[in-house]
Design an enzyme around this catalytic site. Structure first.
Site, PDB file in Angstrom:
ATOM      1  N   ARG A  84      -3.287   7.312  14.510  1.00  0.00           N
ATOM      2  CA  ARG A  84      -2.290   7.051  15.535  1.00  0.00           C
ATOM      3  C   ARG A  84      -1.899   8.366  16.205  1.00  0.00           C
ATOM      4  NH1 ARG A  84      -3.687   2.636  15.819  1.00  0.00           N
ATOM      5  NH2 ARG A  84      -2.558   0.701  15.461  1.00  0.00           N
ATOM      6  N   HIS A  93      -8.763   4.958  23.045  1.00  0.00           N
ATOM      7  CA  HIS A  93      -8.445   4.049  21.938  1.00  0.00           C
ATOM      8  C   HIS A  93      -9.484   2.922  21.837  1.00  0.00           C
ATOM      9  CE1 HIS A  93      -4.846   2.438  19.385  1.00  0.00           C
ATOM     10  NE2 HIS A  93      -6.012   2.046  18.859  1.00  0.00           N
ATOM     11  N   GLU A 113       0.303   6.131  24.813  1.00  0.00           N
ATOM     12  CA  GLU A 113      -0.830   5.457  25.464  1.00  0.00           C
ATOM     13  C   GLU A 113      -0.339   4.475  26.519  1.00  0.00           C
ATOM     14  OE1 GLU A 113      -3.210   3.738  22.352  1.00  0.00           O
ATOM     15  OE2 GLU A 113      -3.465   5.669  21.360  1.00  0.00           O
TER      16      GLU A 113
HETATM   17  P1  NAP Z   1      -5.028   1.735   4.655  1.00  0.00           P
HETATM   18  O1  NAP Z   1      -6.160   1.108   3.911  1.00  0.00           O
HETATM   19  O2  NAP Z   1      -3.650   1.219   4.448  1.00  0.00           O
HETATM   20  O3  NAP Z   1      -5.075   3.309   4.352  1.00  0.00           O
HETATM   21  C1  NAP Z   1      -4.060   4.178   4.697  1.00  0.00           C
HETATM   22  C2  NAP Z   1      -4.307   5.518   4.004  1.00  0.00           C
HETATM   23  O4  NAP Z   1      -3.348   6.455   4.498  1.00  0.00           O
HETATM   24  C3  NAP Z   1      -4.166   5.485   2.499  1.00  0.00           C
HETATM   25  O5  NAP Z   1      -5.149   6.295   1.902  1.00  0.00           O
HETATM   26  C4  NAP Z   1      -2.778   6.082   2.254  1.00  0.00           C
HETATM   27  O6  NAP Z   1      -2.717   6.699   0.978  1.00  0.00           O
HETATM   28  C5  NAP Z   1      -2.724   7.105   3.383  1.00  0.00           C
HETATM   29  N1  NAP Z   1      -1.359   7.475   3.752  1.00  0.00           N
HETATM   30  C6  NAP Z   1      -0.378   6.670   4.233  1.00  0.00           C
HETATM   31  N2  NAP Z   1       0.753   7.379   4.442  1.00  0.00           N
HETATM   32  C7  NAP Z   1       0.459   8.655   4.089  1.00  0.00           C
HETATM   33  C8  NAP Z   1       1.220   9.871   4.064  1.00  0.00           C
HETATM   34  N3  NAP Z   1       2.500   9.907   4.438  1.00  0.00           N
HETATM   35  N4  NAP Z   1       0.611  11.000   3.637  1.00  0.00           N
HETATM   36  C9  NAP Z   1      -0.682  10.970   3.242  1.00  0.00           C
HETATM   37  N5  NAP Z   1      -1.458   9.866   3.239  1.00  0.00           N
HETATM   38  C10 NAP Z   1      -0.883   8.721   3.667  1.00  0.00           C
HETATM   39  O7  NAP Z   1      -5.273   1.633   6.227  1.00  0.00           O
HETATM   40  P2  NAP Z   1      -6.665   1.554   7.028  1.00  0.00           P
HETATM   41  O8  NAP Z   1      -7.124   0.165   7.129  1.00  0.00           O
HETATM   42  O9  NAP Z   1      -7.593   2.594   6.467  1.00  0.00           O
HETATM   43  O10 NAP Z   1      -6.130   2.001   8.496  1.00  0.00           O
HETATM   44  C11 NAP Z   1      -5.491   3.240   8.671  1.00  0.00           C
HETATM   45  C12 NAP Z   1      -4.875   3.353  10.051  1.00  0.00           C
HETATM   46  O11 NAP Z   1      -5.886   3.589  11.023  1.00  0.00           O
HETATM   47  C13 NAP Z   1      -4.151   2.116  10.593  1.00  0.00           C
HETATM   48  O12 NAP Z   1      -2.839   1.996  10.079  1.00  0.00           O
HETATM   49  C14 NAP Z   1      -4.169   2.350  12.096  1.00  0.00           C
HETATM   50  O13 NAP Z   1      -2.993   3.033  12.505  1.00  0.00           O
HETATM   51  C15 NAP Z   1      -5.377   3.252  12.300  1.00  0.00           C
HETATM   52  N6  NAP Z   1      -6.440   2.548  13.057  1.00  0.00           N
HETATM   53  C16 NAP Z   1      -6.802   3.008  14.295  1.00  0.00           C
HETATM   54  C17 NAP Z   1      -7.794   2.366  15.003  1.00  0.00           C
HETATM   55  C18 NAP Z   1      -8.220   2.833  16.352  1.00  0.00           C
HETATM   56  O14 NAP Z   1      -8.603   2.001  17.165  1.00  0.00           O
HETATM   57  N7  NAP Z   1      -8.202   4.134  16.612  1.00  0.00           N
HETATM   58  C19 NAP Z   1      -8.404   1.229  14.474  1.00  0.00           C
HETATM   59  C20 NAP Z   1      -8.018   0.785  13.213  1.00  0.00           C
HETATM   60  C21 NAP Z   1      -7.044   1.461  12.516  1.00  0.00           C
HETATM   61  P3  NAP Z   1      -1.338   6.859   0.150  1.00  0.00           P
HETATM   62  O15 NAP Z   1      -0.548   5.593   0.369  1.00  0.00           O
HETATM   63  O16 NAP Z   1      -1.796   7.089  -1.257  1.00  0.00           O
HETATM   64  O17 NAP Z   1      -0.658   8.056   0.729  1.00  0.00           O
HETATM   65  C1  8YV Z   2      -6.872  -1.786  18.213  1.00  0.00           C
HETATM   66  C2  8YV Z   2      -6.058  -0.425  16.205  1.00  0.00           C
HETATM   67  O1  8YV Z   2      -7.391  -1.045  19.259  1.00  0.00           O
HETATM   68  O2  8YV Z   2      -6.322  -2.016  14.483  1.00  0.00           O
HETATM   69  C3  8YV Z   2      -5.691  -1.035  14.909  1.00  0.00           C
HETATM   70  O3  8YV Z   2      -4.757  -0.514  14.275  1.00  0.00           O
HETATM   71  O4  8YV Z   2      -5.536   0.568  16.594  1.00  0.00           O
HETATM   72  C4  8YV Z   2      -7.168  -0.990  17.009  1.00  0.00           C
HETATM   73  O5  8YV Z   2      -8.088  -1.696  16.266  1.00  0.00           O
HETATM   74  C5  8YV Z   2      -5.516  -2.178  18.597  1.00  0.00           C
HETATM   75  O6  8YV Z   2      -4.771  -2.675  17.559  1.00  0.00           O
HETATM   76  C6  8YV Z   2      -5.604  -3.198  19.697  1.00  0.00           C
HETATM   77  O7  8YV Z   2      -4.490  -3.170  20.447  1.00  0.00           O
END
Ligand code: NAP
Ligand code: 8YV
Length: 323
Positions: A233, A280, A262
């Site tokens: 994020r 994104h 964004e």
């Molecule tokens: P997840 O399985 O919940 O993993 C989150 C990770 O972050 C865990 O390893 C957690 O470990 C760590 N974490 C959380 N808070 C933390 C902190 N304060 N300090 C250090 N580590 C921390 O989530 P995921 O499915 O991998 O997704 C992660 C994030 O990616 C989503 O929440 C979303 O914001 C982002 N994302 C972006 C896109 C995009 O389009 N760019 C798409 C999908 C997801 P601990 O709890 O042990 O700290």
């Molecule tokens: C999407 C994301 O682009 O899943 C998330 O957390 O950031 C992305 O997969 C977004 O949620 C769509 O608006």
């Protein structure tokens, strides 16, 4: 399914596939934005679910006295006030797992683009410079010999780490809790990891605990060969500090898929040649967005048919009343 079709509110933009599927089971209702001023008392009383892709603040949640469930389009649900929903007994769902591999693919693509300047090389070709002026300049950076630190090692972080395993780079990570049974080096502090690695990939949720944690001090610790990739994020990075670090060579390059405000990207980043920027798109293939849309609708169906959502977020592990 209870008597009558549950009314599901869609505030603002939503995936077309969600819009196509909702009427098969529900009565969809639309408002232009998640603004309580747009909600009449009559409309409010009939709504039992919300499907949302953008922000959903507490005052909007409070406008609906009979709200049971909020289905968020995306695994990250920082736009929804889930803590407030929990206090109200409203379930929140997100879309984990179905996008993990797509986002991990994009993270690797962005890393290579950033380190090897591939988008700029393509522009060199397309703009005719190759034929007129010769080869594109050698990239000052390489992935060879790098140590990559993952900030976050959850579902997506682990999928990125697995891909990196075949790139012959060293892998480390920072999370609050170390993961059992993994060979990657765990750093209990972000600063400790930044000092030890030359590349950071951010894949943590956008929460208060991660807010602007990639700041001037961390960028300084990453150092002049440093590369920062953010697919988590935008709020996790202090964008002004990053632009300054890129300008002054405090770090070497950055690749960003996400931004704090964004779709607006600060000019200070837009004009930097050592920043590789994406709008994104990490999950944005048709197939993966379809799977996310299906999970949004399937969560709503499961809730009203079985009394339990498929993928509720940790803050709201609720069952439907009477289920
Ligand atoms: P997840 O399985 O919940 O993993 C989150 C990770 O972050 C865990 O390893 C957690 O470990 C760590 N974490 C959380 N808070 C933390 C902190 N304060 N300090 C250090 N580590 C921390 O989530 P995921 O499915 O991998 O997704 C992660 C994030 O990616 C989503 O929440 C979303 O914001 C982002 N994302 C972006 C896109 C995009 O389009 N760019 C798409 C999908 C997801 P601990 O709890 O042990 O700290
Ligand atoms: C999407 C994301 O682009 O899943 C998330 O957390 O950031 C992305 O997969 C977004 O949620 C769509 O608006």
């Amino acid at each position: 399914m209870p008597q009558g079709r549950p009314r599901i509110l869609v505030p603002g933009k939503m995936s077309q596939r969600v819009l196509d599927r909702l009427p098969e089971t529900f009565e969809p209702v639309f408002v232009a934005a998640a603004d309580p001023a747009l909600v009449t008392p009559d409309l409010a009383a009939g709504i039992s679910g919300i499907a949302v892709g953008g922000k959903l603040p507490a005052d909007f949640i409070d406008a609906f006295p009979n709200l049971e469930i909020i289905a968020n389009f995306g695994v990250g649900y920082d736009g929804v006030d889930a803590a407030h929903a929990a206090k109200r007994g409203v379930t929140v769902t997100n879309t984990p797992d179905v996008l993990t591999e797509e986002v991990a693919d994009t993270a690797i693509g962005l890393l290579l683009n950033t380190v090897r300047q591939l988008p700029a090389a393509e522009q060199w070709l397309r703009q005719g410079h190759w034929a007129k002026e010769g080869a594109f300049a050698l990239s000052p950076l390489t992935l060879r010999g790098r140590t990559v630190g993952l900030y976050g090692l959850g579902r997506i972080g682990l999928a990125i780490a697995r891909r990196l395993g075949s790139f012959n780079v060293s892998i480390a990570y920072h999370t609050r809790t170390p993961r059992e049974g993994l060979a990657y080096t765990h750093y209990p502090t972000l600063k400790g990891m930044a000092e030890a690695v030359d590349t950071i990939i951010v894949i943590v949720p956008g929460t208060e605990s991660t807010r602007r944690t990639i700041n001037a001090e961390i960028l300084q610790a990453l150092g002049p060969q440093g590369v920062l990739i953010n697919v988590g994020r935008g709020t996790t990075v202090d964008e002004a500090a990053l632009a300054d670090a890129l300008q002054r060579g405090v770090i070497a390059a950055a690749g960003l898929d996400v931004f704090e405000n964004e779709p607006y990207v600060p000019d200070a980043l837009l004009t930097l040649p050592n920043a590789s920027l994406l709008p994104h798109v990490a999950s944005a293939s048709q197939a993966t967005r379809n799977a996310m849309a299906d999970l949004v609708v399937d969560n709503l169906i499961a809730w009203f048919e079985t009394g339990a959502a498929l993928t509720p977020v940790a803050e709201t592990p609720f069952k439907r009343k009477g289920a």
